[in-house]
Design a protein around this motif. Structure first.
Motif, short mmCIF file in Angstrom:
data_model
loop_
_atom_site.label_atom_id
_atom_site.label_comp_id
_atom_site.label_asym_id
_atom_site.label_seq_id
_atom_site.Cartn_x
_atom_site.Cartn_y
_atom_site.Cartn_z
N ALA A 69 87.92 26.86 59.53
CA ALA A 69 89.35 27.08 59.27
C ALA A 69 89.85 26.25 58.11
CB ALA A 69 90.15 26.74 60.52
N PRO A 212 82.50 41.69 68.08
CA PRO A 212 83.54 41.19 67.17
C PRO A 212 83.96 39.80 67.64
CG PRO A 212 84.42 42.88 68.64
CD PRO A 212 82.96 42.80 68.90
N GLY A 213 84.11 38.89 66.72
CA GLY A 213 84.53 37.55 67.10
C GLY A 213 83.37 36.59 67.30
N ALA A 214 82.16 37.04 66.96
CA ALA A 214 81.01 36.16 67.08
C ALA A 214 80.37 36.02 65.70
CB ALA A 214 80.01 36.75 68.06
N ALA A 369 87.40 31.11 67.77
CA ALA A 369 88.31 31.84 66.88
C ALA A 369 89.57 32.20 67.65
CB ALA A 369 87.62 33.09 66.34
N GLY A 370 90.49 32.82 66.97
CA GLY A 370 91.73 33.24 67.60
C GLY A 370 92.79 32.16 67.49
N SER A 371 93.56 31.99 68.57
CA SER A 371 94.70 31.08 68.54
C SER A 371 94.26 29.66 68.90
CB SER A 371 95.74 31.58 69.53
OG SER A 371 96.82 30.72 69.55
N THR A 375 89.26 26.48 64.23
CA THR A 375 88.34 27.62 64.33
C THR A 375 87.06 27.23 63.64
OG1 THR A 375 89.35 28.52 62.37
CG2 THR A 375 90.00 29.51 64.43
N GLY A 376 85.95 27.68 64.17
CA GLY A 376 84.68 27.35 63.53
C GLY A 376 83.52 27.42 64.49
N ILE A 443 87.20 33.73 71.95
CA ILE A 443 88.45 34.01 71.27
C ILE A 443 89.61 33.59 72.16
CG2 ILE A 443 89.88 35.84 70.31
CD1 ILE A 443 87.05 37.08 69.62
N VAL A 444 90.38 32.63 71.67
CA VAL A 444 91.46 32.05 72.47
C VAL A 444 92.75 32.83 72.21
CG1 VAL A 444 92.72 29.93 72.96
CG2 VAL A 444 90.32 29.83 72.25
N MET A 445 93.47 33.09 73.29
CA MET A 445 94.73 33.82 73.14
C MET A 445 95.87 33.02 73.74
SD MET A 445 93.36 37.51 74.16
CE MET A 445 91.66 37.90 73.84
N SER A 449 99.79 37.20 72.91
CA SER A 449 98.86 38.32 73.08
C SER A 449 99.16 39.03 74.38
CB SER A 449 97.42 37.80 73.12
OG SER A 449 97.05 37.31 71.87
N ASP A 453 97.03 45.21 75.99
CA ASP A 453 96.71 45.61 74.63
C ASP A 453 95.30 45.16 74.25
OD1 ASP A 453 97.54 46.63 71.97
OD2 ASP A 453 97.27 44.53 71.39
N CYS B 129 83.53 43.78 62.47
CA CYS B 129 83.70 42.33 62.41
C CYS B 129 82.90 41.83 61.23
CB CYS B 129 83.20 41.64 63.68
SG CYS B 129 83.45 39.86 63.63
N CYS B 133 85.57 34.99 61.31
CA CYS B 133 86.69 34.93 62.25
C CYS B 133 87.53 33.67 62.08
CB CYS B 133 86.17 34.99 63.67
SG CYS B 133 84.87 36.22 63.88
#
Lengths: 562, 165
Positions: A69, A212-214, A369-371, A375-376, A443-445, A449, A453, B129, B133
């Motif tokens: 990040a 996705p997200g990996a 990742a995410g909120s 991130t990293g 992935i943190v929400m 979020s 959805d 993706c 990310c």
């Protein structure tokens, strides 16, 4: 290539490193590259020459330093001094960093504002096995890998151990498949090793990181490619294979370039190809490019794709260990599994088994990742508490928002709510709360979020990635997606919710492969922990998080079933 | 089987690259995906002539070559615009607003992922993706990855390409 030669290369490399007082490592992995890491590297090289310090300082590009990040990241290793890390380095900061190299006092130094303390939990709480060389070696340069002891493990395995010994060590280590399934690696290896003696055998590295997200596998391939090659060569020796394939996603152009280069270098040095290290063992390694299909992460679909066909799974058994590529016994492991092997063989299985929990040994690389603030890429021992990962290492949720859930395991996984934050992260615990380890994406929400959805997002993913071979998955995911769309649009009734639960059960239990079998997981886990959000959409026609555009704010009469 | 090799569809030198890939793989049927990658890299897309040529050279049915080309998202059978913009729709990018970016592009240029603007300037694609990310939301503009985006920034870049500023 003998052990003496390897040692000589390592020594020469270390000596050339000794000549420089400072080594400036610039992260050139994809994350920092997109923030301009390569330009920073060039500027640093130029500036060091301009200030006449090129006799004392060397500059090199390295793999992921972890804190994506805050890129571009620059690490400085100096003799007799603590390593320094600079974050968010711009071209304007370059002169200041070069000046600081020589400064005895860092406080008040020109670049002090960019410095990131290495004592923070993000760095201090990690245990690096797979990522031990990450950010220290230049992935484009095989000598760098040899200098940190690379390929010596392969040499040791080939010259001092029998294939059975190698499998014994892997079994002892308790290593389990890092692709997410968690199948014991030693057991898989011995199955392939025992498969009908005379047949040709293959080793395949599954680098089709489709979740996705990996981005763990990508970082390992881009930052330490030789580690994976060495792990594969050791595996090939253990099971009696002479040919291997790395199946990489075409979406990772940098990883492909790095791997191609790494394979070429290893071939040139006689560490791949015929008679490796002067032994009778030969191993050829080829690259195969995926072409953007999530299902090819499933092993039988991946094999079909390597054979140049559509990536469609087939029923198992027979497992690839018996009949895989071109119907020959085939060993398929994930990138991270292979990347663990050099450490397991070097230090011994007992050493590895001492890390982690009773049933999940070793460390795990996670992509945060995410909120989340930091991130990293991180690596922690198995069994680390979720709270420690998210709030200590990850730095918590930005902008003072509240944690809502963490999504693990991608489209096959689930969401973990707040009440389980004290849970140790290992294969079994995650399964107990309705998620899976998966490949390691986290992935943190936060409260912005909407869980319905999110469920819809993953269902759309599974629906469009379904290969269409089996009906439950092809039709079921589409029906579930439609219902989830109805819910997020505010047109759904409680009957729809019952239908959704029934379909989840059906798709889960009757699909042909892992994609369909796990596609309902995000729905089931959000239903389990965030049912109130579903109810708000269905009964009150509102979206608590304010994400969904509920089309009909007028309340329709809802029949409540008794 | 001793069959004469089919001739390339045209004199274009790029066919040599395609033939090179097939030769390196011994004209084996399993080289189909690798070869299609080379075709797309060289020409930007895979047209019918290319499919016919590759399937004949590797001796796989045309139906199989077409099936493979349409099965994988990475392959495209339509020519691409002068510039390409790939918007990542991975989970991290999604929860950080990738959809708003796609919607803004649709409102501004009237294209959805997989489409090209009428003037052939910009092709919009979406990726599952991109593995960046940490910098969500992310997009790739002509091969250059850019992170931490928002809709106005993306629109601004695309406007420069379309050149109506």
């Amino acid at each position: 290539m003998t052990n003496e030669e390897l040692n000589a290369i390592a020594k020469a490399e270390q000596e050339s490193k000794e000549r420089f007082e400072h080594e400036v490592c610039v992260c050139t992995a994809a994350g920092c590259l997109s923030a301009g890491g390569d330009k920073v590297k060039d500027a640093l090289t130029g500036e060091i020459a301009r200030q006449g310090k090129d006799k004392k300082c060397s500059v090199k590009g390295v793999g992921c330093l972890g804190l994506c990040a805050k890129g571009p990241l620059v690490a400085v290793e100096s003799h007799g001094k603590k390593d320094k890390l600079y974050e968010g380095v711009t071209l304007e900061d370059v002169p200041a960093i070069v000046q600081t190299l020589e400064a005895t006092e860092t406080k008040g130094a020109a670049a002090a504002g960019l410095e990131r303390s290495m004592d923070e939990p993000f760095f201090a709480s990690q245990v690096k096995v797979v990522l031990e060389n990450m950010g220290k070696i230049d992935p484009e340069h095989i000598e760098d890998y040899i200098a940190v002891g690379g390929y010596q493990t392969l040499y040791k395995a080939l010259t001092e151990m029998s294939p059975t010994d190698v499998i014994g060590e892997v079994t002892k280590s308790g290593l389990r498949g890092r692709g997410g399934g968690g199948y014991p690696t030693g057991l898989k290896w011995s199955t392939v090793a025992k498969a009908n003696g005379g047949a040709t055998k293959y080793v395949i590295c599954n680098a089709d990181e489709g979740d996705p997200g990996a981005f763990m596998d990508r970082s390992v391939l881009e930052g330490d490619p030789h580690r994976v090659i060495e792990g594969m060569a050791i595996a090939a020796y253990a099971i009696g294979a002479h040919q291997g394939f790395i199946y990489v996603r075409a979406e990772y152009p940098l990883a492909i370039k790095t791997l191609k280069n790494a394979i070429r270098q290893a071939e040139k040095m006689g560490l791949l190809g015929k008679n490796i290290c002067g032994t009778t063992f030969s191993f050829e390694l080829h690259l195969r490019l995926g072409a953007g299909a999530f299902v090819t992460g499933e092993e039988t679909a991946l094999i079909a794709s390597v054979e140049g066909r559509r990536g469609m799974p087939r029923p198992r058994p027979p497992y690839p260990a018996e009949r895989g590529l071109w119907d020959c016994p085939t060993l398929i492991n994930n990138v991270e599994t292979f990347a663990n092997i050099p450490a397991v063989i070097r230090e011994g299985g007992v050493w590895f088994a001492a890390i982690g929990t009773e049933k999940s040994k070793g460390t795990k690389v996670f992509a945060l990742a995410g909120s989340i603030v930091n991130t990293g890429l991180i690596e922690v021992p198995m069994g680390t508490r979720l709270r420690d990962i998210i709030f200590d290492i990850g730095g918590g949720i930005p902008e003072g928002r509240r944690y809502k859930a963490v999504q693990t395991g991608g489209p096959s996984g689930g969401c973990i709510p707040e009440q389980f934050l004290n849970m140790p992260v290992d294969y079994e615990s995650l399964q107990q709360v309705g998620s899976i380890m998966g490949s390691g994406g986290m992935i943190v929400m936060d409260e912005t979020s909407c869980m319905v959805d999110v469920a819809r997002y993953f269902m759309e993913f599974c629906m469009s990635e379904s290969c269409g071979k089996c009906t439950p998955c092809r039709v079921g995911t589409a029906q579930m997606y439609d219902i989830l769309c109805k819910i997020t649009e505010g047109h759904a009734t409680l009957e729809d919710m019952d239908m959704l639960i029934e379909l989840s059960d059906l798709v889960k239990n009757t699909s042909l492969c892992g994609l369909g079998q796990s596609a309902p997981n995000p729905v089931l886990s959000t239903l389990r922990y965030f049912k109130d959000e579903y109810m708000a959409h269905i009964v009150d026609k509102t979206c608590p998080a304010g994400v969904c555009k509920i089309c009909s704010p007028a309340k329709e009469p809802v029949e409540v079933k008794s | 089987m001793n069959l004469t090799k089919p001739a390339p569809p045209s004199e274009d030198k790029r066919w040599r690259l395609v033939e090179g890939t097939m030769r390196r793989n011994g004209y084996e049927p399993h080289a189909l995906i690798e070869t299609l990658h080379t075709v797309q890299e060289s020409f930007g897309y895979i047209d019918e002539d290319a499919l016919k040529f590759v399937s004949a050279s590797l001796q796989v049915p045309l139906a199989r070559a077409y099936g493979v080309a349409t099965f994988y998202h990475f392959f495209t059978l339509k020519p691409q615009g002068e510039h390409t913009c790939v918007v990542c729709t991975g989970t991290a990018c999604y929860i950080k607003g990738a959809n708003a970016i796609l919607e803004a592009i649709k409102n501004e240029f009237g294209i959805t992922p997989g489409e090209t603007t009428d003037d052939g300037k910009v092709s919009l694609l979406s990726a599952r993706c991109l593995g960046s990310c940490g910098l969500a939301p992310v997009a790739v503009f002509d091969g250059e990855i850019v992170g931490n985006l928002d809709a106005p920034r993306v629109i601004e870049r695309l406007r420069r390409w379309v050149g109506n500023d």
